[in-house]
Design a protein around this motif. Structure first.
Motif, short mmCIF file in Angstrom:
data_model
loop_
_atom_site.label_atom_id
_atom_site.label_comp_id
_atom_site.label_asym_id
_atom_site.label_seq_id
_atom_site.Cartn_x
_atom_site.Cartn_y
_atom_site.Cartn_z
N LEU A 1 0.87 -1.33 -0.07
CA LEU A 1 -0.05 0.19 -0.07
C LEU A 1 0.92 1.28 0.01
O LEU A 1 0.46 2.23 -0.65
N ILE B 1 0.92 4.44 -2.54
CA ILE B 1 0.83 5.70 -2.32
C ILE B 1 1.80 6.60 -2.87
O ILE B 1 1.72 7.55 -3.48
N PHE C 1 -19.17 -0.50 4.20
CA PHE C 1 -18.73 0.57 5.01
C PHE C 1 -19.42 0.72 6.50
O PHE C 1 -18.94 0.76 7.51
N ARG D 1 -18.60 -0.75 10.04
CA ARG D 1 -18.60 0.21 11.28
C ARG D 1 -19.56 0.12 12.27
O ARG D 1 -19.12 0.27 13.42
N GLU E 1 -7.11 -3.32 8.93
CA GLU E 1 -5.55 -3.33 9.67
C GLU E 1 -5.15 -2.17 9.54
O GLU E 1 -5.34 -1.50 8.09
N ILE E 2 -4.16 -1.61 10.16
CA ILE E 2 -3.49 -0.36 10.02
C ILE E 2 -2.08 -0.66 9.79
O ILE E 2 -1.68 -1.59 10.36
N VAL E 3 -1.29 -0.14 8.88
CA VAL E 3 0.27 -0.39 8.50
C VAL E 3 0.91 0.68 9.12
O VAL E 3 0.25 1.69 9.03
N ARG F 1 -12.19 12.55 13.28
CA ARG F 1 -11.40 11.70 12.63
C ARG F 1 -12.31 10.75 11.69
O ARG F 1 -12.42 10.82 10.40
N GLU G 1 -13.15 10.74 7.56
CA GLU G 1 -12.94 9.52 6.75
C GLU G 1 -14.28 9.24 6.06
O GLU G 1 -14.09 8.88 4.75
N GLU G 2 -15.40 9.26 6.79
CA GLU G 2 -16.71 9.09 6.15
C GLU G 2 -16.69 9.98 4.91
O GLU G 2 -17.30 9.51 3.68
N PHE H 1 -15.01 9.17 2.11
CA PHE H 1 -15.22 8.19 1.35
C PHE H 1 -16.43 8.29 0.47
O PHE H 1 -16.66 7.84 -0.66
N PHE I 1 -15.58 10.11 -2.43
CA PHE I 1 -14.96 9.56 -3.35
C PHE I 1 -15.91 8.53 -4.14
O PHE I 1 -15.99 8.59 -5.39
N GLY J 1 -6.35 8.36 -3.15
CA GLY J 1 -5.33 7.98 -2.34
C GLY J 1 -5.81 8.01 -0.82
O GLY J 1 -5.28 7.53 0.12
N HIS K 1 -6.87 5.47 1.21
CA HIS K 1 -5.88 4.60 1.91
C HIS K 1 -5.01 5.21 2.79
O HIS K 1 -4.63 4.51 3.74
N ALA K 2 -4.95 6.54 2.89
CA ALA K 2 -4.05 7.05 3.91
C ALA K 2 -4.70 7.00 5.21
O ALA K 2 -3.90 6.58 6.22
N LYS K 3 -5.82 6.50 5.54
CA LYS K 3 -6.24 6.10 6.79
C LYS K 3 -5.79 4.84 7.28
O LYS K 3 -6.05 4.59 8.50
N PHE K 4 -5.27 4.04 6.28
CA PHE K 4 -4.87 2.63 6.85
C PHE K 4 -3.46 2.69 7.48
O PHE K 4 -2.71 1.95 7.61
N ILE K 5 -2.76 3.87 7.01
CA ILE K 5 -1.25 4.21 7.54
C ILE K 5 -1.17 5.11 8.58
O ILE K 5 -1.81 5.93 8.79
N ARG K 6 -0.50 4.57 9.76
CA ARG K 6 -0.73 5.15 11.00
C ARG K 6 -0.17 6.60 11.09
O ARG K 6 -0.99 7.25 11.75
N GLN L 1 -2.68 8.90 10.15
CA GLN L 1 -4.28 9.15 10.51
C GLN L 1 -4.29 10.40 11.46
O GLN L 1 -3.22 10.94 11.77
#
Ligand code: HEM
Lengths: 353, 266
Positions: free
Chosen positions: A17, A21, A340, A344, A351-353, B171, B175-176, B179, B182, B222, B225-230, B233
């Motif tokens: 991922l 990005i 979604f 929720r 999962e957070i990476v 936050r 994000e909602e 989404f 998008f 993009g 996806h950014a919300k999946f990266i610590r 956030q």
């Protein structure tokens, strides 16, 4: 913890991922910068929409390599990004029994992969032709499609009350040899589509097709290519060609423009017992001597015009795949939307990476 | 209803204008009555605006979004719809007021314009156009909401204030909004591509507005996806919402004002 093999690590990178990005951000930045260059260099980029991208890039790289390099870079970044997304999708497929809940999200990914693939395919193997002229009744070869022809069976411009053109009704037939491949009434937003070929209407115009002339003993006649006139005394006058604006090179005339400036006819005269004569008749000059000899006098009265329809004929082998991509994206979006809220409400965080 | 459009427009504007101080008073005084008043004013304005939109749609026979008056009117409607969704469902209240302010500016600028419905030219006479426009403006409205929530998140982060909503809630709402925006913008792009294909014979155009719409879409893809990266956030995400809205504003206004485009109305 198990150590990953090199190929496993490579696969992880391909599905990463973070890599996505980086690639997407770089492609976006190049696209942002490049789009402004497009705007300020209309001479270089003016025909970008009317030429398949690969062909355009090769031609433009010869003269403007210094200005268009960003398009190569953006293209490569997109290709890599598309491959990255594909790997990500394949990885999901491999683990589908664990991750089937992400169906919506991954249909979106598949849609994007199909779209990028289709775009590259169309850019490499497609053809685009602007400004194909169709005259009513005439067969016109379809550029890029050897053996196929377009026939305009009927044409009718639609005008507003103040005379502004609103639409163009084109009864079109697509033929291969004698066989009809497709028939449609093409107008704005209603193209003729046959497999990967799409014919859209663009505009229409008029061009001079000949002259109305007065010939003593025959009266008013239309001199247009294909016309045969029977002359008193058994002779025949045939119109072979008409050029609305021509220039002379030695004894030959060649077309200069489409406007009615220096009109010229190519005629053939046959008389019983005599050698046929074939030659040019420029309307601004004297009647050719063989015609005078045969007693033919011609007084041009007024030009004759033919309406033509201007269409664009593009072939894009990737268009169907792009549509499939769009459908995947749409269905994926709707499923992702539902899931979604469901996820929720269950407090399911990804999962957070 | 159409005969009284100018009057109705002014009433709608007055409703939204009245909601603004009520929301602010609720923010500072925390009395339930102010909130009830604010939401009632917004809902009344929105009901009237929707009724007028429906009347104009019925009268025209197509969704009237083909000139500056009608696109601004529709965008304003989409902004209020978005705001009400977040306020009625999550009680964002004054945290979303920026959207109401943009809406007032938009609606205020159309009050003086001629509301007459223009005739539909054949190139716009397709359901693809209607879908394209509805989804682009509702998508933009979501991005405006995300911008507002991002700003409030950052204010709360750098100048903590107990009256502002919890950062975790902000936050999640941000994000909602991204989404939803998008998804709507994706539908807008799909409809636009199909429309371009049947109108021009190609589904992707290098024309500047089309290119920037694609950039907007890519940017928000993009962000999904950014919300999946610590590291991205929260604060990073809030800054991205601000940046994204900058890209949206350039696409919506900047190109039209600074550069020429074949999409002058969107
Ligand atoms: C290049 C490679 C890409 C990778 C590696 C990637 C990876 C991911 C991952 C891991 C998720 C999270 C799924 C989950 O656990 O919920 C995700 C979600 C998503 N992706 Fe991608 N993605 C890529 C490209 C794209 C592209 C090009 C698009 C847009 C067309 C896209 C749109 C989305 C959307 C809309 C979501 C759902 C976000 C949400 O749940 O809020 N992705 N992606």
């Amino acid at each position: 913890m198990n150590r990953l093999t090199v190929s496993q690590r490579l696969w992880r990178l391909c599905c990463s991922l973070k890599l996505a990005i980086v690639l997407a951000s770089a492609a976006t930045l190049f696209a942002i910068g490049g789009s402004l260059t497009i705007h300020f260099h209309p001479r270089i980029y003016g025909n970008l929409d009317t030429t398949p991208l690969a062909q355009w890039l090769l031609a433009a790289s010869r003269d403007h390599a210094g200005e268009i390099w960003w398009l190569w870079v953006t293209g490569v970044l997109f290709l890599l990004f598309g491959l990255n997304t594909l790997c990500c999708f394949v990885d999901w497929l491999i683990h589908i029994n664990l991750r089937w809940r992400k169906l919506g999200e991954y249909l979106i990914h598949l849609g994007f992969v199909l779209f990028v693939g289709a775009f590259f395919w169309g850019s490499l193997a497609g053809t685009r032709t602007d400004g194909v002229r169709l005259f009513v009744g005439a067969l016109t070869p379809v550029p890029g499609n050897p053996g196929t022809y377009l026939r305009l069976d009927h044409f009718e411009p639609v005008m507003s009350d103040n005379g502004r053109p609103l639409d163009m009704i084109n009864q079109l037939t697509l033929l291969r040899g004698e066989s009809v491949l497709a028939e449609t009434v093409a107008k704005i937003n209603h193209p003729l589509i046959y497999k990967d070929l799409v014919v859209t209407v663009m505009s229409f115009g008029q061009s001079a097709k000949g002259f109305q002339v007065l010939i003593p003993n025959l009266g008013m006649v239309e001199l247009v290519p294909g016309q045969h006139l029977r002359l008193p005394g058994g002779g025949r006058l045939e119109v072979l060609e008409f050029l609305p604006d021509a220039v002379r090179h030695r004894n030959q005339w060649t077309a200069r423009s489409e406007r009615l400036v220096d009109p010229v006819f190519r005629l053939r005269l046959t008389r019983p017992g005599l050698e046929p004569w074939e030659g040019w008749y420029p309307l601004r000059e004297e009647i050719p001597f063989p015609l005078i000899q045969a007693g033919v006098r011609i007084w041009p009265k007024q030009p004759l015009f033919a309406n033509y329809s201007l269409v664009r004929a593009n072939r894009d082998p990737g268009a169907g795949v792009a549509l499939a991509g769009g459908i995947c994206l749409l269905i994926g979006s709707l499923i992702a939307l539902g899931s979604f809220y469901r996820k929720r409400s269950r407090g399911d965080r990804p999962e957070i990476v | 209803m159409l005969a009284h459009q100018p009057v109705i427009l002014n009433i709608i504007f007055a409703c939204y204008l009245a909601a603004l101080p009520c929301y602010l008073l609720h923010f500072f005084r925390h009395k339930r009555g102010w909130r009830v008043l604010a939401v009632s004013a917004m809902l009344t304005g929105f009901a009237l605006q929707s009724a007028l939109l429906a009347a104009r749609w019925l009268e025209a026979g197509y969704l009237p979004v083909t000139n500056l008056f009608s696109t601004q009117y529709f965008f304003s409607w989409a902004l209020v719809l978005t705001y009400l969704y977040f306020d009625v469902r999550y009680r964002v209240g004054s945290s979303g007021l920026f959207v109401v302010v943009i809406n007032l500016l938009l609606l205020g600028s159309v009050l003086q314009r001629d509301p007459e419905i223009p005739i539909l030219i054949p190139s716009l006479d397709t359901p693809l156009f209607t879908i394209h426009i509805i989804c682009s403006f509702t998508g933009y409205a979501m991005f405006a909401m995300a911008f507002t929530l991002g700003v409030i998140y950052l204010i709360n982060r750098y100048i903590p204030n107990k009256r502002l909503p919890d950062p975790v809630v902000l936050r999640k709402l941000n994000e909602e909004a991204i989404f939803l925006g998008f998804i709507l913008f994706s539908i807008c792009m799909i409809a636009g591509c199909i429309w371009a294909y049947i109108a021009w014979g190609f589904y992707f155009s290098w024309e500047i507005k089309s290119l920037w719409s694609f950039i907007v879409w890519l940017f928000y893809a993009g962000m999904c996806h950014a919300k999946f990266i610590r590291r991205w956030q929260g604060t990073g995400y809030a800054w991205l919402s601000l940046l994204g809205f900058g890209v949206v504003l350039f696409t919506y206004l900047g190109i039209g004002l600074l550069l020429e485009s074949s999409h002058p109305l969107e």
